[in-house]
Motif scaffolding. Structure first.
Motif, short mmCIF file in Angstrom:
data_model
loop_
_atom_site.label_atom_id
_atom_site.label_comp_id
_atom_site.label_asym_id
_atom_site.label_seq_id
_atom_site.Cartn_x
_atom_site.Cartn_y
_atom_site.Cartn_z
N GLY A 176 42.10 36.01 28.38
CA GLY A 176 42.01 34.91 27.42
C GLY A 176 42.93 35.16 26.24
N ILE A 177 43.75 34.18 25.92
CA ILE A 177 44.64 34.31 24.77
C ILE A 177 44.21 33.30 23.72
CG2 ILE A 177 47.05 34.41 23.99
CD1 ILE A 177 46.69 36.22 26.37
N VAL A 178 43.81 33.79 22.57
CA VAL A 178 43.42 32.90 21.47
C VAL A 178 44.61 32.80 20.52
CG1 VAL A 178 41.80 32.50 19.59
CG2 VAL A 178 41.03 33.66 21.69
N ILE B 113 44.93 33.34 33.56
CA ILE B 113 45.06 33.36 32.10
C ILE B 113 44.53 32.05 31.54
CG2 ILE B 113 46.65 33.57 30.13
CD1 ILE B 113 48.63 35.02 31.89
N LEU B 114 43.64 32.18 30.57
CA LEU B 114 43.12 31.01 29.86
C LEU B 114 43.68 31.05 28.44
CD1 LEU B 114 39.36 31.37 30.98
CD2 LEU B 114 41.31 30.43 32.27
N GLY B 115 44.00 29.89 27.92
CA GLY B 115 44.60 29.86 26.58
C GLY B 115 43.92 28.88 25.65
N SER C 153 52.27 25.43 27.70
CA SER C 153 51.86 26.65 28.42
C SER C 153 51.33 26.32 29.82
CB SER C 153 50.80 27.41 27.60
OG SER C 153 49.57 26.72 27.60
N LEU C 154 50.72 25.16 29.94
CA LEU C 154 50.24 24.71 31.27
C LEU C 154 51.41 24.29 32.14
CD1 LEU C 154 47.10 22.37 31.04
CD2 LEU C 154 47.31 24.52 32.32
N GLU C 155 52.29 23.47 31.55
CA GLU C 155 53.47 22.95 32.24
C GLU C 155 54.32 24.06 32.82
OE1 GLU C 155 54.61 19.26 29.46
OE2 GLU C 155 56.32 20.56 29.98
N ASP D 54 46.57 29.13 33.11
CA ASP D 54 45.96 28.36 34.19
C ASP D 54 45.06 27.25 33.67
OD1 ASP D 54 46.69 30.02 36.70
OD2 ASP D 54 46.03 31.50 35.24
N GLU D 55 44.51 27.49 32.50
CA GLU D 55 43.59 26.51 31.95
C GLU D 55 43.64 26.61 30.43
OE1 GLU D 55 38.88 25.33 32.51
OE2 GLU D 55 39.70 26.96 33.69
N THR D 56 43.56 25.46 29.75
CA THR D 56 43.64 25.48 28.29
C THR D 56 42.35 24.96 27.66
OG1 THR D 56 44.61 23.27 28.21
CG2 THR D 56 46.15 25.12 28.32
#
Lengths: 299, 299
Positions: free
Chosen positions: B10-12, B39-41, B52-54, B59-61
């Protein structure tokens, strides 16, 4: 106009800079089809002379006792010595230059030369003082490279009365060597600007390393400290001479830098976030508007 | 030990640093055969999330209002916010972290966190404060790059009681991301050393640009000024916060630097060539013994 590829070049002093100039002329001017010119080199260091011959950078070498023989053959002479040695050389050997030749130097401070110009100037020789704005923290012919000039600035301060075609020839030569921006100015402006962009930076980098608590700090480095202190791997005798030969200008810039530093320090001391952020925002904009960021040099 | 390729990250905060960390994990850990992790953001900036998704980095925002949902799924959380925002985030969202997860931050000053650690620490979550010693004068996800960490230092300050296998996993992750030197220390040492290698350097670079007479000086630049002032293209709000959050340490280093500068200035003022050359010679040796010259970073 004379053809660059057909001239005889003389390099006095085959150190890092003289060696790099010789290599750049070899690569860009003489290793070209139809070129018939040559490079002659003089140095007091026999090993540098030998290496320059071995590597086919220089066609013929001369010890300093025989340098007048060399000068009498050269269309283009680069005096690549320390500032005071440059002045001494020009005064001592002025009579030996070939009539009609172009003579230049690479000294980082010009006041010394211009204050004594009547001691070596000749009506039949065009003296075009110059300062190639490139270098390395390494020293000597062994570390020289013809590539260090690419995309860099070359400052020239032609003396009054220089023949227009010789000035054009000079500019063509340094462009061919890779320099992209030729700045024509006078020696007073040069010494003042260089005191800021070059000498002050070397003083700051040296003070920063001097103030380090220990030599283990690089374990905590992320690039900033490394960038700021590359030039602290300094050639001590050369920079001592440069700092002192441009003392007045350099001291003025140090004082001005100290004031700016003190201003930021006070904002931090007083916890004045608003003033700090305002000044840093202005600094950012000022730096961006200066252009020529380092990536240009690393391309 | 857990497998890096099978974890959920997870990236905050998907700014320059969060984005670069996400890209580096994507390239080095998840774009590898057999990897099943993701990776979740989370960010407050919808454009950064979208990009970041594009680019298939994340993988998920999650918007910041939904970040607790994200945290509950992550084995590894990187909090990539400004120093005070990092503390606020940890205090506010501590309860949401998945039991057994590893949480780290990238804040450039650690006192703030360690003084408040009882407000967010949990027995079942391993908090490993860290400081990736890399960056850029550019900002935002759009300028992030997975390659900026190559050959750089990573400083970690694991709190007491962190599980050995989690610490090993953390070190393995950052090595895989390209960092070559992992320095384990305490927060007090970190803040003191960083005040020198990073914050002082930013203050100096900013003061140098501030003291420039005009923005035309780069015409007279040869690389030194450019090297010393790259970091003056500074993120003003971030560095204002960093300078003030580490005020005591930073002021001590500024004073010490001022003393060294003043020493050199006096030698120049007095024309004391012997002392100047002696000090510059010592500086040269000291800098060389520090190792890690910039070429390492540019390789």
């Amino acid at each position: 106009m004379k053809k660059l590829g057909c001239l005889t070049y003389g390099i006095v002093g085959l150190g890092l800079m003289g060696g790099s100039i010789a290599k750049s002329i070899r690569e860009n001017v003489l290793d070209v089809q139809g070129a018939t010119g040559k490079i002659l080199g003089a140095d007091r260091n026999a090993a540098a002379l030998e290496l320059s011959l071995e590597q086919h950078i220089v066609d013929e070498t001369f010890c300093m006792e025989k340098v007048d023989v060399m000068l009498s053959e050269c269309d283009f002479v680069f005096v690549c010595l320390y500032p005071h040695a440059t002045l001494d050389f020009l005064c001592t050997h002025s009579a030996a230059f070939k009539s009609g030749s172009i003579v230049t130097d690479i000294s980082g401070v010009k006041a010394l030369l211009f204050e004594n110009i009547e001691k070596f100037s000749r009506e039949d020789v065009d003296f075009i003082p110059g300062h190639p704005m490139a270098g390395s923290e390494k020293e000597g012919f062994v570390n020289s490279s013809g590539g260090i000039f690419k995309n860099h600035n070359y400052i020239i301060m032609p003396v009054a009365g220089v023949k227009k075609e010789n000035l054009e020839l000079f500019k063509l030569l340094v462009s061919t060597m890779g320099f992209t921006r030729i700045v024509e100015t006078d020696s007073v402006t040069h010494d003042s600007k260089i005191a800021f962009t070059s000498q002050l930076c070397h003083v700051i980098a040296s003070a920063l390393v001097d103030s380090a608590e220990d030599t283990g700090v690089t374990a905590f480095g992320g690039g900033s400290f490394e960038d700021l202190t590359r030039i602290a791997m300094i050639n001590a005798p050369l920079w001592t001479e440069l700092f002192l030969a441009n003392k007045k200008e350099l001291l003025a810039h140090i004082s001005s830098f100290e004031s700016s530093l003190s201003k930021l320090k006070n904002f931090i001391q007083n916890g004045d976030a608003a003033s700090l952020e305002k000044t840093l925002t202005e600094v950012r904009e000022k730096r961006i508007s200066m252009g020529r960021i380092d990536s240009v040099y690393k391309a």
